[in-house]
Design an enzyme around this catalytic site. Structure first.
Site, mmCIF file in Angstrom:
data_model
loop_
_atom_site.group_PDB
_atom_site.id
_atom_site.type_symbol
_atom_site.label_atom_id
_atom_site.label_comp_id
_atom_site.label_asym_id
_atom_site.label_seq_id
_atom_site.Cartn_x
_atom_site.Cartn_y
_atom_site.Cartn_z
ATOM 1 N N ASN A 136 -11.295 6.146 3.102
ATOM 2 C CA ASN A 136 -10.015 5.531 2.741
ATOM 3 C C ASN A 136 -9.144 6.509 1.953
ATOM 4 O O ASN A 136 -8.552 7.404 2.511
ATOM 5 C CB ASN A 136 -10.283 4.231 1.980
ATOM 6 C CG ASN A 136 -9.114 3.288 1.998
ATOM 7 O OD1 ASN A 136 -7.978 3.703 1.809
ATOM 8 N ND2 ASN A 136 -9.372 2.007 2.216
ATOM 9 N N ASP A 190 -10.008 2.159 -3.375
ATOM 10 C CA ASP A 190 -9.070 2.327 -2.272
ATOM 11 C C ASP A 190 -8.371 3.670 -2.466
ATOM 12 O O ASP A 190 -8.911 4.713 -2.156
ATOM 13 C CB ASP A 190 -8.084 1.155 -2.240
ATOM 14 C CG ASP A 190 -7.324 1.046 -0.926
ATOM 15 O OD1 ASP A 190 -7.067 2.089 -0.309
ATOM 16 O OD2 ASP A 190 -6.959 -0.073 -0.537
ATOM 17 N N GLU A 197 0.840 -1.200 0.000
ATOM 18 C CA GLU A 197 0.000 0.000 0.000
ATOM 19 C C GLU A 197 0.875 1.251 0.000
ATOM 20 O O GLU A 197 2.097 1.188 0.131
ATOM 21 C CB GLU A 197 -0.873 0.011 1.265
ATOM 22 C CG GLU A 197 -2.322 -0.401 1.030
ATOM 23 C CD GLU A 197 -3.165 0.774 0.595
ATOM 24 O OE1 GLU A 197 -2.609 1.766 0.081
ATOM 25 O OE2 GLU A 197 -4.401 0.711 0.760
ATOM 26 N N ASN A 256 -5.215 5.956 7.723
ATOM 27 C CA ASN A 256 -5.081 5.108 6.548
ATOM 28 C C ASN A 256 -4.392 5.792 5.384
ATOM 29 O O ASN A 256 -3.413 5.292 4.848
ATOM 30 C CB ASN A 256 -6.477 4.620 6.143
ATOM 31 C CG ASN A 256 -6.467 3.600 5.037
ATOM 32 O OD1 ASN A 256 -6.192 3.921 3.890
ATOM 33 N ND2 ASN A 256 -6.770 2.353 5.375
#
Length: 309
Positions: free
Chosen positions: A187, A233, A43, A130
């Protein structure tokens, strides 16, 4: 390493799928370079123009990895890393990171020290920050879903103390405010080119919402797009204001009016993306276990520390 540099982990076809005529001209390399593979869930890619390197998080393995653009070598940048997820750079080019495991947002100083920017709101611990973006006024905006406290996989199992999963703003003077509180799991997020809008994904709802930005306040929150394959995402914009969103089958590209123009199909579920390279026309993708890149015919929107479009 001498001679022609080859990607460390092979390549895969880059398939461009047009769904609207306005997707014409958006293309790139015919193959995706697989720069590295071997993660559990990768990520948060962020590019350093000065250092010519890419950083990203391998969240369950609790490390930040570094790929060198000049040598194609991959090394460990930080371990342990607080189960870090999303990264960006502030107006001075310093690394800003969301740490699931430590439930905080931090900044890595030029001398290597770490400064905590946010760890609690109204006396209660954040969930697991996040993703994060920086506005040109120096403010830092981040999402705080609960993925890092749902279990020990991406952090440490814990309780939601803040009453839900929200979006926050860190002012240049360090003050923390809540700017959105009606998400399921906020997110990815990205500002429009003129910073008048803020796009935010809800990864449980599979949506992108768009908010009007008025100083330190948000209003609106209308539906911008719904994901047709998996969930959204991470998101980024190009210099034409198009929204590039990660999805299960690759990257979905949206016109500013919300029309899905086309897709870049990728062999693994894409978690996030960023632009880099000297011309900001190299697209970097974190996708499940691997990191991919390709050069495109478009350029990524500038970062807060760079010149405006």
């Amino acid at each position: 390493m001498t001679g022609i540099l080859e990607p460390l982990a092979g390549s895969a076809p880059a398939v461009w799928e047009k769904l609207d005529d306005r997707f014409d001209g958006i293309r790139g390399d015919s193959r995706l370079e697989r720069l590295w593979t071997g993660g559990r869930w990768v990520e948060g890619p962020v590019y350093s123009a000065a250092g010519r390197y890419l950083l990203w998080s391998d969240i369950p393995n609790d490390r930040i990895l570094r790929w060198d653009e000049t040598s194609y070598q991959v090394s460990v940048f930080r371990h342990p890393a607080g189960n870090t997820n999303g990264h960006t750079r502030d107006t001075e080019g310093r690394l800003v990171s969301c740490e699931h495991g430590n439930r905080r947002v931090t900044r890595t100083e030029h001398h290597g020290g770490i400064t905590v920017l946010a760890h609690e709101y109204d006396g209660k611990r954040l969930n697991s920050p996040n993703d994060v973006v920086v506005k040109r006024d120096g403010s830092i905006w981040f999402t705080d879903p609960a993925y890092g406290i749902d279990s020990d996989y991406e952090g440490y199992k814990g309780e939601i103390e803040t009453g839900g999963c929200h979006v926050y703003r860190v002012a240049p003077d360090g003050g923390l405010t809540r700017v959105a509180d009606d998400f399921n799991r906020p997110n990815g997020l990205a500002f429009a080119l003129d910073e008048s809008l803020l796009y935010i994904t809800d990864s449980e709802e599979g949506t992108i919402r768009v908010f009007t930005v008025d100083g330190d306040q948000l209003s609106g929150g209308e539906l911008f797009a719904e994901c047709g394959n998996g969930i959204f995402d991470g998101i980024r914009l190009d210099t034409q204001g198009r929204v590039w969103a990660s999805a299960a089958d690759g990257v979905h590209v949206y016109h500013p009016d919300g029309t899905l123009l086309g897709k870049l199909l990728v062999p693994e579920t894409v978690s996030n993306l960023t632009w880099g390279g000297p011309k900001r026309n190299r697209l970097f993708l974190t996708a499940t276990t691997s990191v991919y890149s390709l050069f495109t015919t478009v350029n990524g929107a500038p970062e807060a520390y760079g010149p405006s479009v």
